[in-house]
Every structure is written in C-alpha cells, then in structure tokens.
Write an enzyme that holds these catalytic residues in place. Structure first.
Site, PDB file in Angstrom:
ATOM      1  N   CYS A   1       0.823  -1.208   0.000  1.00 40.89           N
ATOM      2  CA  CYS A   1       0.000   0.000   0.000  1.00 40.89           C
ATOM      3  C   CYS A   1       0.860   1.262   0.000  1.00 40.89           C
ATOM      4  O   CYS A   1       2.006   1.249   0.430  1.00 40.89           O
ATOM      5  CB  CYS A   1      -0.865   0.020   1.246  1.00 40.89           C
ATOM      6  SG  CYS A   1      -1.924  -1.409   1.398  1.00 40.89           S
TER       7      CYS A   1
ATOM      8  N   ARG B   1       5.011   0.371  -6.484  1.00 41.26           N
ATOM      9  CA  ARG B   1       5.098  -0.469  -5.289  1.00 41.26           C
ATOM     10  C   ARG B   1       4.125  -1.638  -5.345  1.00 41.26           C
ATOM     11  O   ARG B   1       4.184  -2.532  -4.503  1.00 41.26           O
ATOM     12  CB  ARG B   1       4.821   0.379  -4.044  1.00 41.26           C
ATOM     13  CG  ARG B   1       5.804   1.530  -3.897  1.00 41.26           C
ATOM     14  CD  ARG B   1       5.479   2.372  -2.706  1.00 41.26           C
ATOM     15  NE  ARG B   1       5.771   1.666  -1.475  1.00 41.26           N
ATOM     16  CZ  ARG B   1       6.912   1.748  -0.809  1.00 41.26           C
ATOM     17  NH1 ARG B   1       7.867   2.526  -1.260  1.00 41.26           N
ATOM     18  NH2 ARG B   1       7.105   1.078   0.295  1.00 41.26           N
TER      19      ARG B   1
ATOM     20  N   TRP C   1      -2.909  -2.674  -1.620  1.00 46.74           N
ATOM     21  CA  TRP C   1      -2.456  -4.018  -2.015  1.00 46.74           C
ATOM     22  C   TRP C   1      -3.152  -4.950  -1.029  1.00 46.74           C
ATOM     23  O   TRP C   1      -2.838  -4.953   0.158  1.00 46.74           O
ATOM     24  CB  TRP C   1      -0.938  -4.078  -1.876  1.00 46.74           C
ATOM     25  CG  TRP C   1      -0.284  -5.301  -2.420  1.00 46.74           C
ATOM     26  CD1 TRP C   1       0.069  -5.548  -3.715  1.00 46.74           C
ATOM     27  CD2 TRP C   1       0.155  -6.434  -1.662  1.00 46.74           C
ATOM     28  NE1 TRP C   1       0.685  -6.768  -3.808  1.00 46.74           N
ATOM     29  CE2 TRP C   1       0.748  -7.338  -2.571  1.00 46.74           C
ATOM     30  CE3 TRP C   1       0.092  -6.792  -0.310  1.00 46.74           C
ATOM     31  CZ2 TRP C   1       1.279  -8.562  -2.183  1.00 46.74           C
ATOM     32  CZ3 TRP C   1       0.620  -8.012   0.083  1.00 46.74           C
ATOM     33  CH2 TRP C   1       1.208  -8.883  -0.856  1.00 46.74           C
TER      34      TRP C   1
ATOM     35  N   ASN D   1      -1.635   1.797   5.930  1.00 41.56           N
ATOM     36  CA  ASN D   1      -0.711   0.771   5.401  1.00 41.56           C
ATOM     37  C   ASN D   1      -0.336  -0.128   6.563  1.00 41.56           C
ATOM     38  O   ASN D   1      -0.077   0.381   7.656  1.00 41.56           O
ATOM     39  CB  ASN D   1       0.599   1.391   4.902  1.00 41.56           C
ATOM     40  CG  ASN D   1       0.427   2.235   3.668  1.00 41.56           C
ATOM     41  OD1 ASN D   1      -0.657   2.318   3.110  1.00 41.56           O
ATOM     42  ND2 ASN D   1       1.503   2.876   3.251  1.00 41.56           N
ATOM     43  N   GLY D   2      -0.230  -1.422   6.317  1.00 41.48           N
ATOM     44  CA  GLY D   2       0.204  -2.318   7.382  1.00 41.48           C
ATOM     45  C   GLY D   2      -0.880  -3.317   7.719  1.00 41.48           C
ATOM     46  O   GLY D   2      -1.818  -3.523   6.936  1.00 41.48           O
TER      47      GLY D   2
ATOM     48  N   GLU E   1      19.692 -15.978  -8.185  1.00 38.71           N
ATOM     49  CA  GLU E   1      19.166 -14.679  -8.606  1.00 38.71           C
ATOM     50  C   GLU E   1      18.616 -14.755 -10.037  1.00 38.71           C
ATOM     51  O   GLU E   1      17.561 -14.186 -10.340  1.00 38.71           O
ATOM     52  CB  GLU E   1      20.274 -13.619  -8.481  1.00 38.71           C
ATOM     53  CG  GLU E   1      19.932 -12.224  -8.981  1.00 38.71           C
ATOM     54  CD  GLU E   1      18.731 -11.588  -8.280  1.00 38.71           C
ATOM     55  OE1 GLU E   1      18.256 -12.120  -7.276  1.00 38.71           O
ATOM     56  OE2 GLU E   1      18.251 -10.556  -8.790  1.00 38.71           O
TER      57      GLU E   1
ATOM     58  N   LYS F   1      14.780 -13.896 -10.887  1.00 45.98           N
ATOM     59  CA  LYS F   1      14.426 -12.836 -11.842  1.00 45.98           C
ATOM     60  C   LYS F   1      13.458 -13.370 -12.884  1.00 45.98           C
ATOM     61  O   LYS F   1      12.454 -12.747 -13.211  1.00 45.98           O
ATOM     62  CB  LYS F   1      15.720 -12.373 -12.504  1.00 45.98           C
ATOM     63  CG  LYS F   1      15.922 -10.932 -12.776  1.00 45.98           C
ATOM     64  CD  LYS F   1      16.200  -9.994 -11.662  1.00 45.98           C
ATOM     65  CE  LYS F   1      15.324 -10.070 -10.468  1.00 45.98           C
ATOM     66  NZ  LYS F   1      15.820  -9.424  -9.286  1.00 45.98           N
TER      67      LYS F   1
ATOM     68  N   GLU G   1       9.919 -14.239 -11.348  1.00 47.99           N
ATOM     69  CA  GLU G   1       9.083 -13.135 -10.859  1.00 47.99           C
ATOM     70  C   GLU G   1       8.510 -12.286 -11.987  1.00 47.99           C
ATOM     71  O   GLU G   1       7.415 -11.757 -11.851  1.00 47.99           O
ATOM     72  CB  GLU G   1       9.780 -12.290  -9.787  1.00 47.99           C
ATOM     73  CG  GLU G   1      10.889 -11.405 -10.236  1.00 47.99           C
ATOM     74  CD  GLU G   1      11.507 -10.591  -9.082  1.00 47.99           C
ATOM     75  OE1 GLU G   1      10.822 -10.279  -8.107  1.00 47.99           O
ATOM     76  OE2 GLU G   1      12.694 -10.256  -9.189  1.00 47.99           O
TER      77      GLU G   1
ATOM     78  N   HIS H   1      21.863 -34.634  -6.866  1.00 45.27           N
ATOM     79  CA  HIS H   1      21.143 -35.082  -5.661  1.00 45.27           C
ATOM     80  C   HIS H   1      19.637 -34.843  -5.788  1.00 45.27           C
ATOM     81  O   HIS H   1      18.933 -34.821  -4.792  1.00 45.27           O
ATOM     82  CB  HIS H   1      21.703 -34.373  -4.431  1.00 45.27           C
ATOM     83  CG  HIS H   1      23.143 -34.665  -4.195  1.00 45.27           C
ATOM     84  ND1 HIS H   1      23.587 -35.864  -3.694  1.00 45.27           N
ATOM     85  CD2 HIS H   1      24.266 -33.943  -4.460  1.00 45.27           C
ATOM     86  CE1 HIS H   1      24.908 -35.858  -3.623  1.00 45.27           C
ATOM     87  NE2 HIS H   1      25.346 -34.696  -4.090  1.00 45.27           N
TER      88      HIS H   1
ATOM     89  N   LYS I   1       6.883  -3.841  -4.619  1.00 47.01           N
ATOM     90  CA  LYS I   1       8.286  -3.455  -4.652  1.00 47.01           C
ATOM     91  C   LYS I   1       8.923  -3.547  -3.271  1.00 47.01           C
ATOM     92  O   LYS I   1      10.048  -3.994  -3.123  1.00 47.01           O
ATOM     93  CB  LYS I   1       8.409  -2.025  -5.205  1.00 47.01           C
ATOM     94  CG  LYS I   1       9.827  -1.489  -5.251  1.00 47.01           C
ATOM     95  CD  LYS I   1      10.693  -2.287  -6.220  1.00 47.01           C
ATOM     96  CE  LYS I   1      12.132  -1.814  -6.251  1.00 47.01           C
ATOM     97  NZ  LYS I   1      13.015  -2.802  -6.909  1.00 47.01           N
TER      98      LYS I   1
HETATM   99  C1  AGP Z   1      13.667  -8.623  -6.201  1.00 51.45           C
HETATM  100  O1  AGP Z   1      13.580  -8.650  -7.569  1.00 51.45           O
HETATM  101  C2  AGP Z   1      12.423  -8.744  -5.461  1.00 51.45           C
HETATM  102  N1  AGP Z   1      11.461  -7.836  -5.922  1.00 51.45           N
HETATM  103  C3  AGP Z   1      12.512  -8.968  -3.964  1.00 51.45           C
HETATM  104  O2  AGP Z   1      13.051 -10.242  -3.797  1.00 51.45           O
HETATM  105  C4  AGP Z   1      13.317  -7.976  -3.087  1.00 51.45           C
HETATM  106  O3  AGP Z   1      14.678  -8.076  -3.371  1.00 51.45           O
HETATM  107  C5  AGP Z   1      13.046  -8.277  -1.611  1.00 51.45           C
HETATM  108  O4  AGP Z   1      11.680  -8.100  -1.345  1.00 51.45           O
HETATM  109  C6  AGP Z   1      13.865  -7.437  -0.670  1.00 51.45           C
HETATM  110  O5  AGP Z   1      13.577  -6.079  -0.795  1.00 51.45           O
HETATM  111  P1  AGP Z   1      14.517  -4.985  -0.162  1.00 51.45           P
HETATM  112  O6  AGP Z   1      15.829  -5.089  -0.866  1.00 51.45           O
HETATM  113  O7  AGP Z   1      13.840  -3.683  -0.411  1.00 51.45           O
HETATM  114  O8  AGP Z   1      14.661  -5.296   1.287  1.00 51.45           O
END
Ligand code: AGP
Length: 613
Positions: free
Chosen positions: A2, A28, A76, A102-103, A488, A492, A495, A511, A608
């Site tokens: 949010c 976000r 959100w 928010n929260g 990573e 990527k 997501e 394994h 985000k």
């Molecule tokens: C990365 O592509 C993601 N969107 C997510 O994993 C992100 O890195 C994670 O939520 C941590 O966020 P931060 O770096 O703002 O703490």
C-alpha cells in the site's frame, strides 16, 4: 504494498498533486486506489478497484469535486479482496472523517466485534476500517483534538501501521498521521505541506523531507506540521536533504523501468566505487566503518530477503575469503522466529534496497537486542534500516522503480565486496597486494558492464531469449560465488515471466534436480576462470547426456564449447564475477517476460517493498 499520500494547502487544490503522488507510488504494487478531499467542512471520497485511471474516472463523475486538503491511497489487498468497498479511504463518524492505512492490524477482529456491539456498521472487510471507526470515536471523546484522538485509537491496536486521517472543518481541514512500522515522510513545499509513505512521491514538492520516527504523531496543516513523539512531547525532527531528482523515477525513452535500470548499471558501479578506494589503492574508505567497529567483529550475520539475500550470499563468500571472519546468512523471515544464538562480536549486516522490508527490519532489531552491532547496505537514504544502523554503506543506485531488482543488486554486491576488503584490511587478514589486485579489477567493472550493454550485446541476448522462451522450465546452475547468481537468475525469471525456474548449486544437481532434465529444459550454466570451472564442465556433460539444452554464461571457453547458446562475460577477479554474470541473466529474464507479454515493471502479485509480514 500500500501507499499513502496527503496534502494540506492554503489556496491551491490538492487533487492533481495527490494523483501525481499516487502515480509515483504505482511501482510499489497495488490493486485499487482512492482519494478523499476536504473543502471547509465538505468531505468527498472516490475509490475504485483497479488502476488509477479508474479512480480518475470516479472523480470525474463528481462534478463538484475539489478541495485544499486530502489523503490518497493505493491498496495491495491483505484483508478482503480488491474491490471498491475495500479500497481506502474509509469513512467513519457518520462520514465526518476519512482514513487511510498501510500495514496490518493484528487484533482487528475483537475490535470490530466491540465496535459492532456499539452500533458501528462496517462497509468493508478490511482491518483498516476498524482504525477509521476507532479514530472517529476517539475524536468525539477528545473534543475534536486529532492528535489525542489518533494516539488513543492507536493505543487500542496491535500490529504495524502508517496511517493518515483527514478531518474537514470550517476553520480549515487538517490531516493527522502516524507510523509504527511502515514509513511516513513529510515535506513543506509551495503553499502547503505534503506527506507520503515513500519519499519519491515528495520529490516534486521539496528538496528536504522529514522522516517520522516510530510512534510519532504529526498534525499537518497548510502552515506547517507539528510532530509529537511516542511519549506525546512536541519534537523537532531534522529535515534531510534528498539527493534524488524528480526525473530519476521516470523511465524516459525506455519501454520499461527494468530495462532502463539494467542499463544504468555501469554508472551505478562507477558511483559505488567513487571516493571509496583509498589513495594507496589497497584499501577502501567507508564512512562509519571504523577500525574500532571492524576489529571487534568476530562473526557476521547477514539478514535480508529475496534478491538482497542473494547479494548477502555473495557477501558471505567475500567476507570469509578476504577477512577470514565466519559468516551466517539467513532469510530475515526465518531468523526472527528461530530463537537465534547471537555470539559476542557479531556484526549483523542487513541488506535491503528499500530499507523498509518488514522482515529485515524485525530480524535486525532482534539481532541488536541480542547484542549484535548493526551495519546496513541500503539504497534509500533516511530509510528505517539506515536510521537504525551503527554504520551504513549507501549503494547510491538511485531510485529503483522496476519491481524486479537489478541495479540495486549489483550495487549491493559491490558494496558488500568493498566492505569485505575493508574488514579484511582492518583485521589484518588481507594483504595490501591482494586488496590492490581486487580493487584494480573493480575499477574495470563500469567499462566492462558498459561493453555488455551495447545494442549488439542486448540484441544477441534477445535472440537467445526467443530460442528459449517456450522452454518448459529453467535450471540455473552455479558454483562458489556464482551459486547466488544462479539463485538470482532463477528468481528474476520467475518473478517477471511467471515460468518455473530453479537455481541450484551445480554440485547438488545430481542429488535431485537432475531428474527434471529432458530436452524441454533449458539449463543455464554460470562459469568463469575459477578453479571450479572443471567441475562445472562435468555438470554440463551430465546435463547434455540427458538431452538438456545448455546456455553457457561466463568466460570459460571449454564450457562454451559444450553449449547450444553462449553469452560471453568478460574476465574479472573471481569474487567480482557475479556482478558481471548477473547482467545477461537480467536481460534474458526481461526478454523472456516481454515475449510472454508480461507486465514487466509490475509483475502480478508482487510489491516493490514488502512492508508487512
Ligand atoms: C527482487 O527482484 C524482489 N522484488 C525482492 O526479492 C526484493 O529483493 C526483496 O523483497 C527485498 O527487498 P529490499 O531489498 O527492499 O529489502
């Protein structure tokens, strides 16, 4: 997650500025949006499920819409699905006040039952509406004193919040706001005051901002704002200059923020190195990381989530190798609930782009309570993570808008390696020659990254992505410091393109995941000039023997010779290889997602910055 915006102006209308603020917060992640404005004692509300265009249409349906004060929200969904009714702001007190939140309010159910028993009718399924009704009730009890009322209402709730309430009134509308967990930032600008949950939304209004501390309650009026601390005392919070420009968060000529941010990496790497390599070029200068702090470090505890955790895994290899200090790396969300043992001499190293990730903040606070000193690698100046740390390396990557982290990651890895050098030098574990060799290689990174991002290089990866976009799954394999890059690369891809991808330590393949391999799978093999290349080649042979299709990303010609597709990565110091290896993986994910028609900058279900658990 949010987002909140708000404004109180003396003469000019607030709607356009608030909508602009909500537009900035779109990155976000959100599923509905709303706005409330006040003009004297008239309160207007518009809210709609879906994108901001729907909210704008709802506003346009109200021909007398206007107001000099207002609050806005992007939601959100957590409690109750996305819908017009569940969108914020929530009205309470017979439509006399509006509130955004928010929260998460953990005790919303008993409070809802209590309020219902008192005759309150709820219109939404949200936890947030409980706070709106509590605030309206306390406002009546406090004879219209919004600060007392909000403090009393918040005294009843458990959980995390940033909230803002709009109180219309003949003498001028006011906004009262508070935070406990998610951030809230204030600014004076033009003919009024502005607030937002993300400083990016305040950039057009003022070059300086004030971050609310935990438990602060602020009364925002056109002439200024008054902040009361958690104990109820009026306090001055020092304004912080912001070195980001409003244009930094626009995507300019690029089709997506993610592509723009991938291409910003050479500049980000150059900024990350600037003024940090000492005159003798065999040590690193990092403000706050004194010899006193570093020589006391006997163990490092990395705490982070997602992509930042992968940067933390690279940090572990670098710190153990260069400083000979043991490192534990934990998912912040696991650390906080596993009754961790924190030994004396532990430096907790939080890594976070936003500096507001709820799990990382909570884990860091726990480590601090258990006696650790706290360092942070963070991209957002003034964020909670930065304010709570004993020492900070700012990654200086500039605003990262794409939900998929790219430039923040390479900046985190670089910062972590510089910190490892500093620690190694302070503890006498790293020779001047070895440090000089690594730092010499680091100075080549910006131009090497530039070379990997030419139009021709980008087109070549787009072509490879076309050949693999229909694969039924992807397995990313790496060894040593390239293992976090395998994780990573897979993160990527999944997501933003929603295809199944897994990252594995190559030695683990036999394994279990080897069972997945068939001609429909693409296996991305990371390689370099490390002593582990030979072992990686054996893994590639095992993949080929089972019909897997190999994409080789690295600098080992012998591995390349075994692959159907190759991306050449320039040679560098083995510890720096992840910074260059990840760039083609970011581009590959981008092009696969583009071919699949995905919403690259706002992938489904993702936010985000994850400011709730
Ligand atoms: C990365 O592509 C993601 N969107 C997510 O994993 C992100 O890195 C994670 O939520 C941590 O966020 P931060 O770096 O703002 O703490």
């Amino acid at each position: 997650m949010c987002g909140i915006v708000g404004a109180v102006r003396s003469a000019a209308p607030v709607t356009a500025g608030l909508l602009e603020g909500l537009r900035v917060l779109e990155y976000r992640g959100y599923d509905s949006a709303g706005l409330a404005t006040a003009e004297g004692s008239t309160l207007r509300v518009a809210k709609r499920e879906g994108r901001l265009a729907n909210l704008e249409a709802a506003i346009a349906e109200q021909p007398d819409w206007g107001g000099h004060a207002g609050i806005g929200h992007t939601r959100w969904a957590t409690h109750g699905p996305p819908s017009d009714l569940n969108s914020h702001p929530h009205l309470a007190g017979g439509g006399g006040v509006a509130l955004v939140h928010n929260g998460i309010l953990e005790n919303h159910e008993p409070l809802r039952r209590e309020l219902e028993a008192e005759g309150v009718t709820f219109r939404s399924q949200t936890d947030s509406e409980v706070l709106a009704h509590l605030f309206a009730k306390e406002l009546a009890a406090a004879h219209g004193d919004p600060v007392r009322a909000l403090r009393a209402a918040l005294g009843r709730v458990e959980g995390s919040y940033a909230c803002a309430a709009l109180i219309p009134g003949g003498g001028g509308a006011r906004v009262v706001c508070s935070r406990n967990g998610p951030p809230l930032v204030l600014a004076r600008g033009g003919d009024g005051c502005w607030l937002a949950s993300d400083l990016l939304a305040l950039l057009p209004h003022a070059p300086e901002v004030v971050f609310l501390e935990e438990g602060d309650v602020a009364l925002v009026e056109a002439e200024g704002f008054t902040i009361h601390d958690a104990g109820g005392e009026v306090v001055e919070r020092a304004p912080k200059a912001v070195d980001w420009q409003p244009g930094d968060s626009s995507k300019g000529q690029w089709p997506h923020h993610m592509l723009k941010e991938i291409h910003e990496q050479p500049g980000v790497l150059a900024r990350g190195l600037a003024n940090r390599i000492g005159p003798a070029r065999d040590d690193v200068a990092l403000e706050g990381f004194t010899d006193e702090l570093l020589t006391s470090v006997e163990r490092v505890q990395v705490l982070a989530c997602g992509t930042a955790l992968h940067a933390g895994m690279v940090a572990a290899y670098a710190i153990e190798q260069l400083a000979r200090v043991p490192v534990d790396v934990d998912f912040a969300s696991e650390f906080r609930y596993r009754e961790p043992v924190v030994q004396g001499g532990t430096l907790s190293l939080a890594i976070s782009q936003s500096g507001e990730t709820a799990d990382t903040l909570a884990a860091t606070r726990l480590a601090q309570q258990l006696g650790a000193r706290v360092a942070a690698i963070c991209n957002v100046q003034g964020s909670s993570q930065v304010r709570e740390a004993d020492a900070v390396v700012l990654t200086q990557a500039g605003p990262e808008i794409g939900v998929a982290s790219t430039k923040a990651f390479t900046a985190q890895v670089l910062a972590a390696i510089l910190l490892a050098v500093r620690l190694g030098r302070a503890k006498g574990a790293l020779s001047a020659d070895a440090a000089g060799e690594l730092l010499g290689a680091a100075r080549q990174l910006p131009s090497q990254a530039e070379g990997m991002l030419t139009t021709a290089a980008r087109e070549a990866i787009a072509e490879i992505a076309r050949r693999h976009a229909a694969a039924k799954g992807f397995l990313f394999l790496g060894r040593g410091v390239s293992f976090p890059i395998a994780l990573e690369g897979a993160l990527k891809l999944k997501e933003i393109s929603y295809v199944h991808a897994e990252g594995y330590a190559a030695g683990e393949m036999k394994h279990g995941p080897i069972a997945l391999i068939d001609p429909g799978m693409t296996i991305v093999c990371l390689n370099g000039s490390s002593p582990l290349s030979e072992k990686m080649r054996s893994n590639v042979e095992q993949v080929r023997a089972r019909g897997g299709v190999v994409l080789s990303v690295g600098s080992d010609p012998e591995t390349h010779a075994l692959a159907s597709d190759v991306v050449e990565v320039p040679e560098t110091h083995p510890l720096l290889a992840p910074i260059l290896q990840v760039i083609p993986l970011q581009l590959f994910s981008y092009f696969v997602a583009d071919l699949r028609g995905c919403d690259i900058d706002k992938p489904r279900n993702l936010a985000k910055s994850v400011t709730v658990e």
